[in-house]
Design a protein around this motif. Sequence first.
Motif, mmCIF file in Angstrom:
data_model
loop_
_atom_site.group_PDB
_atom_site.id
_atom_site.type_symbol
_atom_site.label_atom_id
_atom_site.label_comp_id
_atom_site.label_asym_id
_atom_site.label_seq_id
_atom_site.Cartn_x
_atom_site.Cartn_y
_atom_site.Cartn_z
ATOM 1 N N LEU A 225 -54.491 6.329 10.901
ATOM 2 C CA LEU A 225 -55.719 5.663 10.464
ATOM 3 C C LEU A 225 -56.241 6.279 9.168
ATOM 4 O O LEU A 225 -56.620 5.556 8.240
ATOM 5 C CB LEU A 225 -56.785 5.739 11.564
ATOM 6 N N LEU A 226 -56.263 7.592 9.094
ATOM 7 C CA LEU A 226 -56.747 8.253 7.881
ATOM 8 C C LEU A 226 -55.856 7.934 6.673
ATOM 9 O O LEU A 226 -56.351 7.721 5.561
ATOM 10 C CB LEU A 226 -56.860 9.758 8.099
ATOM 11 N N ARG A 227 -54.546 7.898 6.879
ATOM 12 C CA ARG A 227 -53.632 7.534 5.786
ATOM 13 C C ARG A 227 -53.853 6.084 5.361
ATOM 14 O O ARG A 227 -53.872 5.765 4.168
ATOM 15 C CB ARG A 227 -52.173 7.761 6.187
ATOM 16 N N TYR A 228 -54.019 5.188 6.338
ATOM 17 C CA TYR A 228 -54.261 3.771 6.050
ATOM 18 C C TYR A 228 -55.543 3.598 5.228
ATOM 19 O O TYR A 228 -55.569 2.889 4.220
ATOM 20 C CB TYR A 228 -54.341 2.989 7.363
ATOM 21 N N ARG A 229 -56.609 4.263 5.648
ATOM 22 C CA ARG A 229 -57.878 4.184 4.932
ATOM 23 C C ARG A 229 -57.734 4.704 3.500
ATOM 24 O O ARG A 229 -58.277 4.130 2.558
ATOM 25 C CB ARG A 229 -58.943 4.971 5.686
ATOM 26 N N SER A 230 -56.996 5.774 3.315
ATOM 27 C CA SER A 230 -56.784 6.340 1.987
ATOM 28 C C SER A 230 -56.041 5.355 1.084
ATOM 29 O O SER A 230 -56.392 5.175 -0.087
ATOM 30 C CB SER A 230 -56.003 7.648 2.109
ATOM 31 N N PRO B 278 -72.197 3.013 15.036
ATOM 32 C CA PRO B 278 -71.825 3.665 13.778
ATOM 33 C C PRO B 278 -71.208 5.035 14.040
ATOM 34 O O PRO B 278 -71.667 5.771 14.915
ATOM 35 C CB PRO B 278 -73.148 3.796 13.020
ATOM 36 N N VAL B 279 -70.177 5.354 13.291
ATOM 37 C CA VAL B 279 -69.452 6.608 13.482
ATOM 38 C C VAL B 279 -68.912 7.072 12.131
ATOM 39 O O VAL B 279 -68.710 6.259 11.224
ATOM 40 C CB VAL B 279 -68.303 6.406 14.509
ATOM 41 N N THR B 280 -68.731 8.373 11.993
ATOM 42 C CA THR B 280 -68.061 8.925 10.814
ATOM 43 C C THR B 280 -66.633 9.302 11.224
ATOM 44 O O THR B 280 -66.327 9.405 12.415
ATOM 45 C CB THR B 280 -68.783 10.177 10.287
ATOM 46 N N CYS B 281 -65.795 9.555 10.241
ATOM 47 C CA CYS B 281 -64.428 10.007 10.553
ATOM 48 C C CYS B 281 -64.451 11.330 11.306
ATOM 49 O O CYS B 281 -63.669 11.536 12.227
ATOM 50 C CB CYS B 281 -63.605 10.137 9.274
ATOM 51 N N GLY B 282 -65.363 12.212 10.907
ATOM 52 C CA GLY B 282 -65.459 13.495 11.596
ATOM 53 C C GLY B 282 -65.803 13.326 13.065
ATOM 54 O O GLY B 282 -65.209 13.979 13.929
ATOM 55 N N GLU B 283 -66.750 12.452 13.361
ATOM 56 C CA GLU B 283 -67.107 12.196 14.763
ATOM 57 C C GLU B 283 -65.928 11.594 15.518
ATOM 58 O O GLU B 283 -65.679 11.937 16.677
ATOM 59 C CB GLU B 283 -68.299 11.237 14.841
ATOM 60 N N LEU B 284 -65.206 10.702 14.864
ATOM 61 C CA LEU B 284 -64.048 10.066 15.488
ATOM 62 C C LEU B 284 -63.002 11.107 15.874
ATOM 63 O O LEU B 284 -62.482 11.096 16.996
ATOM 64 C CB LEU B 284 -63.462 9.036 14.515
ATOM 65 N N LEU C 80 -62.869 15.794 5.320
ATOM 66 C CA LEU C 80 -63.273 16.773 6.345
ATOM 67 C C LEU C 80 -62.593 16.457 7.670
ATOM 68 O O LEU C 80 -62.140 17.355 8.382
ATOM 69 C CB LEU C 80 -64.788 16.777 6.518
ATOM 70 N N ALA C 81 -62.505 15.174 7.985
ATOM 71 C CA ALA C 81 -61.843 14.760 9.225
ATOM 72 C C ALA C 81 -60.359 15.125 9.187
ATOM 73 O O ALA C 81 -59.792 15.571 10.182
ATOM 74 C CB ALA C 81 -62.024 13.262 9.443
ATOM 75 N N GLY D 5 -67.873 -1.747 24.434
ATOM 76 C CA GLY D 5 -68.315 -1.433 23.082
ATOM 77 C C GLY D 5 -67.167 -1.104 22.151
ATOM 78 O O GLY D 5 -66.025 -0.916 22.567
ATOM 79 N N MET D 6 -67.491 -1.062 20.864
ATOM 80 C CA MET D 6 -66.537 -0.694 19.817
ATOM 81 C C MET D 6 -67.256 0.183 18.807
ATOM 82 O O MET D 6 -68.447 0.434 18.927
ATOM 83 C CB MET D 6 -65.959 -1.945 19.171
ATOM 84 N N LEU D 7 -66.526 0.650 17.811
ATOM 85 C CA LEU D 7 -67.077 1.545 16.801
ATOM 86 C C LEU D 7 -67.051 0.890 15.423
ATOM 87 O O LEU D 7 -66.188 0.046 15.154
ATOM 88 C CB LEU D 7 -66.276 2.850 16.761
ATOM 89 N N GLN D 8 -67.975 1.318 14.558
ATOM 90 C CA GLN D 8 -68.005 0.850 13.172
ATOM 91 C C GLN D 8 -67.962 2.050 12.239
ATOM 92 O O GLN D 8 -68.838 2.911 12.277
ATOM 93 C CB GLN D 8 -69.252 0.015 12.898
ATOM 94 N N LEU D 9 -66.930 2.092 11.411
ATOM 95 C CA LEU D 9 -66.669 3.214 10.509
ATOM 96 C C LEU D 9 -66.755 2.743 9.062
ATOM 97 O O LEU D 9 -66.005 1.847 8.660
ATOM 98 C CB LEU D 9 -65.263 3.759 10.807
ATOM 99 N N PRO D 10 -67.666 3.313 8.251
ATOM 100 C CA PRO D 10 -67.732 2.897 6.845
ATOM 101 C C PRO D 10 -66.460 3.297 6.099
ATOM 102 O O PRO D 10 -65.845 4.322 6.420
ATOM 103 C CB PRO D 10 -68.952 3.634 6.294
ATOM 104 N N LEU D 11 -66.080 2.492 5.119
ATOM 105 C CA LEU D 11 -64.913 2.845 4.317
ATOM 106 C C LEU D 11 -65.171 4.124 3.519
ATOM 107 O O LEU D 11 -64.245 4.870 3.222
ATOM 108 C CB LEU D 11 -64.530 1.701 3.382
ATOM 109 N N ASP D 12 -66.412 4.362 3.174
ATOM 110 C CA ASP D 12 -66.796 5.584 2.481
ATOM 111 C C ASP D 12 -67.362 6.548 3.524
ATOM 112 O O ASP D 12 -68.521 6.449 3.912
ATOM 113 C CB ASP D 12 -67.847 5.271 1.414
#
Length: 193
Positions: free
Chosen positions: A51-56, A28-34, A176-177, A164-171
């Motif tokens: 990635l941030l634009r895509y998520r938005s 598990p990861v947040t955008c800020g950690e990423l 902040l990131a 390994g891989m990462l998991q980022l919640p959509l919310d």
Amino acid sequence: MIPAFTRFHVLPPFEGERIASAHSSPYPVTCGELVRRFASGAERCAILDGLLRYRSELRGLGFAHGFQWLDGSFVEDVEALEKRPPRDIDVVTFAYPPPGLSQEQTRNLLRQRPDLFDQARCKQDFRCDVNIVNLSTAPEWLVTQTRYWYGLFSHRRADALWKGMLQLPLDSDDELARTALATLQGDTDARSA
């Protein structure tokens, strides 16, 4: 917390002697950690910006509940391994359809926005190699899709090394990131000048 790379320049598939869900991939990861971990150069910053634009854009359409698995050379130390920066980030979005839309309306939405659901367009526009999995689908199909993506993402293509891989919640903390990324990009631009 994102674990350190292994001696093979990848995230470990699990940490410790025993596999525990809190210490195994996908982490598990947040955008800020990423951003804090991977915004280490101009190419990586450009990919994170995409990635941030895509998520938005996804959230703007109503795909706001779910998570993304992040993988590929972006979450590896490809600079040390292959002496090059990453080209994109691999993203599988596991999401519920926008609330209130029928299956047909959701399919129409996907067709109307090829910039968000077509792999070639997303690689060009967002530097994201994307796929989407509908979390409201039949459980059997959901298991099949999850098994496929986990099998593909948990091993390096060239040599089948387990990773390994990462998991980022959509919310997440995207705004902040974005602010942190803009600061880092400004610092990178200043050093280049």
